[in-house]
Motif scaffolding. Structure first.
Motif, short mmCIF file in Angstrom:
data_model
loop_
_atom_site.label_atom_id
_atom_site.label_comp_id
_atom_site.label_asym_id
_atom_site.label_seq_id
_atom_site.Cartn_x
_atom_site.Cartn_y
_atom_site.Cartn_z
N LEU A 48 40.02 42.90 43.59
CA LEU A 48 39.82 44.47 44.82
C LEU A 48 40.44 44.08 45.85
N SER A 49 40.45 42.85 46.43
CA SER A 49 41.15 42.49 47.64
C SER A 49 42.39 41.51 47.25
N GLY A 50 42.60 40.56 48.37
CA GLY A 50 43.17 39.15 48.01
C GLY A 50 45.40 40.07 47.41
N GLN A 51 45.74 38.85 47.11
CA GLN A 51 46.90 38.94 46.60
C GLN A 51 47.60 39.23 44.66
N ALA A 52 46.01 39.40 44.87
CA ALA A 52 46.37 39.37 43.41
C ALA A 52 45.81 41.33 42.82
N ALA A 53 45.16 41.53 43.66
CA ALA A 53 44.66 43.18 43.66
C ALA A 53 46.11 44.38 43.48
N GLU A 54 46.45 44.19 43.82
CA GLU A 54 47.46 45.61 44.08
C GLU A 54 47.77 45.91 43.37
N GLU B 224 36.54 40.81 42.66
CA GLU B 224 36.13 38.94 42.02
C GLU B 224 37.04 38.09 43.64
N ASN B 225 37.96 38.70 44.13
CA ASN B 225 38.29 38.04 45.22
C ASN B 225 37.29 36.73 45.58
N GLY B 226 38.10 35.95 46.23
CA GLY B 226 36.83 34.34 47.08
C GLY B 226 36.34 32.90 46.31
N GLY B 227 36.99 33.09 45.10
CA GLY B 227 36.98 32.10 44.74
C GLY B 227 35.60 31.67 43.25
N VAL C 134 31.35 43.28 32.51
CA VAL C 134 33.07 43.26 31.77
C VAL C 134 33.33 42.51 33.62
N GLY C 135 34.48 42.16 32.63
CA GLY C 135 35.50 41.08 33.94
C GLY C 135 35.55 40.15 33.96
N TYR C 136 36.73 39.66 35.46
CA TYR C 136 37.14 38.38 35.69
C TYR C 136 38.77 38.30 34.93
N ILE C 137 39.47 37.97 36.11
CA ILE C 137 40.90 37.76 35.53
C ILE C 137 41.56 36.32 35.71
N GLY C 138 41.28 35.61 37.42
CA GLY C 138 41.21 34.33 36.74
C GLY C 138 40.94 34.07 35.51
N SER C 139 41.70 32.96 35.07
CA SER C 139 41.14 32.15 34.29
C SER C 139 40.60 31.00 34.35
N GLY C 140 40.70 30.67 36.18
CA GLY C 140 39.36 29.37 36.94
C GLY C 140 38.11 29.90 36.58
N ASP C 141 38.42 31.67 37.39
CA ASP C 141 37.16 31.95 36.76
C ASP C 141 36.07 32.61 35.89
N CYS C 142 36.71 32.34 35.04
CA CYS C 142 36.01 32.72 34.12
C CYS C 142 35.99 31.42 33.40
#
Length: 439
Positions: A44-50, A93-96, A117-125
């Motif tokens: 919802l924030s950060g460079q991956a949000a928009e 999801e922003n924040g690491g 239900v969630g997660y876009i970043g592979s590292g987060d998954c």
């Protein structure tokens, strides 16, 4: 028996009947008020949000509204999840990864959600999946591309309802080969984390199979979120490769295109982008013509003409005041529709009661369901990892419509671009795609 006793018996019988009826009404009322509390995690924030996280949020908003009103088309027209109204709890999801692990624990232990239900970043998954398993709580990974989730581990409570990145890269190279794209040499720019590294590996392996004479030139791995690509663009220009491949996404991809186009790299080389559909609306006429792009599935402008897409695409577009849905919106939609199918399957086997995480996991294993992007099949990872059809096309800016369109679309069956259940993705590619069915 005395009259008093008989009278008392009649009174007791009537009271019991009234009490039972009242209890039934209370039970029915309680059931009517019962909800399915659902955690939803996206940027919802950060460079991956928009360009990615927020469209996923909007996809969730649209689908949940439609389901709660009972306005989705069959077979999804029952209200909510099996009559249970969906109550979303939405998390940024922003924040690491460390932050996301704690947020996931909070969702289960403080918010008492029934599923996440969630997660876009592979590292987060990769970080949250073991936590859900430890807590014995149900988790759907709706995106994240790394094949490692189910190739390096086995889970009971964790599922991914979209195909991983192998299909993106196999389909891209098959498309290039079918169009006779010259590729004596190719250069690459990918983010330096699980998604970028895995995408790079799959693309190189697929090129070795279908373009065995091609030579890798520049091989660039900038940090996630770096945003400035002057050095990398110079390196790509010096390499002068026939093809420039990238799995960049979100703000990184937009920045790379905006910075690279004025320096002519997209005119000198065929640009091939594995996950680019989500930046087309924002870039408009700044998007290079003729770019070969994927959408991580058959999504957005590459979606099939099926009944569910004829509902979802225009419905979402109206819901979002003219902005059409992209890959993140579709992936969220298919996760929620799959969860609905699993909940209702479990409830049917459970007397209509809300399922436990164990019952929900059993219902989701090996499940198949139709979506706006086509059929989803939980075929890999012991029935926990999806495969799906893929589509690739070329971009062109349509000045009359003032939008980028995608043309020359080729569709690939799921069994053509996804590995079989008994092989790791990279091994399958290096072995020459054994068992692939592409007709």
């Amino acid at each position: 028996m005395s009259r008093t006793a008989r009278s008392g018996g009649r009174w007791f019988g009537r009271t019991a009947i009234i009490a039972a009826a009242f209890a039934g009404l209370v039970s029915s009322g309680a059931r009517a008020q019962e909800t399915f509390k659902l955690g939803i995690v996206t940027f919802l924030s950060g460079q991956a949000a928009e360009s990615f996280g927020v469209p996923a949020r909007h996809g969730a908003d649209f689908i949940i509204e439609q389901l709660n009103r009972g306005q989705a088309p069959a077979p999804y027209n029952q209200v909510g999840f099996g009559g249970l109204r969906i109550e979303p709890v939405i998390i940024d999801e922003n924040g690491g990864a460390t932050k996301q692990v704690q947020e996931l624990r909070n969702l289960y232990q403080r918010e008492n959600v029934d599923a996440v239900v969630g997660y876009i970043g592979s590292g987060d998954c990769l970080a949250v999946a073991p936590v859900a398993e430890e807590l014995k709580k149900f988790l759907i990974l709706f995106d994240c591309g790394t094949p490692r989730i189910f190739e390096d581990a086995s889970y009971k409570y964790v599922f991914r309802t979209a195909a991983h990145a192998t299909q993106d890269n196999v389909a891209l190279v098959r498309y290039m080969r079918s169009r006779n794209i010259a590729a004596a040499s190719y250069s690459m720019i990918n983010q330096d984390y699980a998604w970028g590294q895995d995408s790079r590996g799959d693309f190189m392996a697929a090129m070795a199979q279908l373009y065995p004479q091609a030579k890798a030139a520049a091989d660039l791995l900038p940090a996630f979120g770096s945003g400035q690509y002057g050095t990398e663009i110079s390196a790509l220009g010096r390499a002068g490769s026939n093809v420039v491949y990238s799995s960049l996404w979100g703000g990184d991809l937009q920045a790379f295109i905006l910075q690279g186009a004025p320096r002519g790299i997209f005119q000198r080389s065929q640009v091939v982008l594995s996950a680019a559909d989500h930046v087309l609306q924002a870039l408009g006429d700044k998007m290079p013509n003729g770019a070969i792009i994927g959408a991580r599935g058959a999504y957005g402008l590459l979606a099939p003409d099926n009944a569910l897409n004829r509902w979802f695409f225009p419905g979402y577009t109206q819901f979002r005041n003219g902005t059409y849905p992209v890959q993140a919106s579709y992936r969220m939609a298919q996760a929620l529709l799959g969860l609905k199918a699993a909940v209702e399957k479990a409830m049917a086997a459970n007397g209509g009661r809300k399922p436990t995480p164990e019952q929900l996991a059993a219902a989701m294993e090996n499940l198949s369901w139709e979506t706006p992007g086509g059929l989803i099949q939980m075929r890999l990872g012991n029935g926990h990892q999806a495969i799906q059809d893929m589509a690739i096309g070329r971009t062109r800016y349509d000045a009359a419509r003032r939008m980028v369109v995608v043309e020359d679309i080729q569709r690939f069956p799921a069994e053509c671009v996804n590995p079989p259940a008994n092989m790791r993705s990279l091994d399958w590619i290096k072995a020459g795609f054994p068992g692939a069915r592409c007709d």
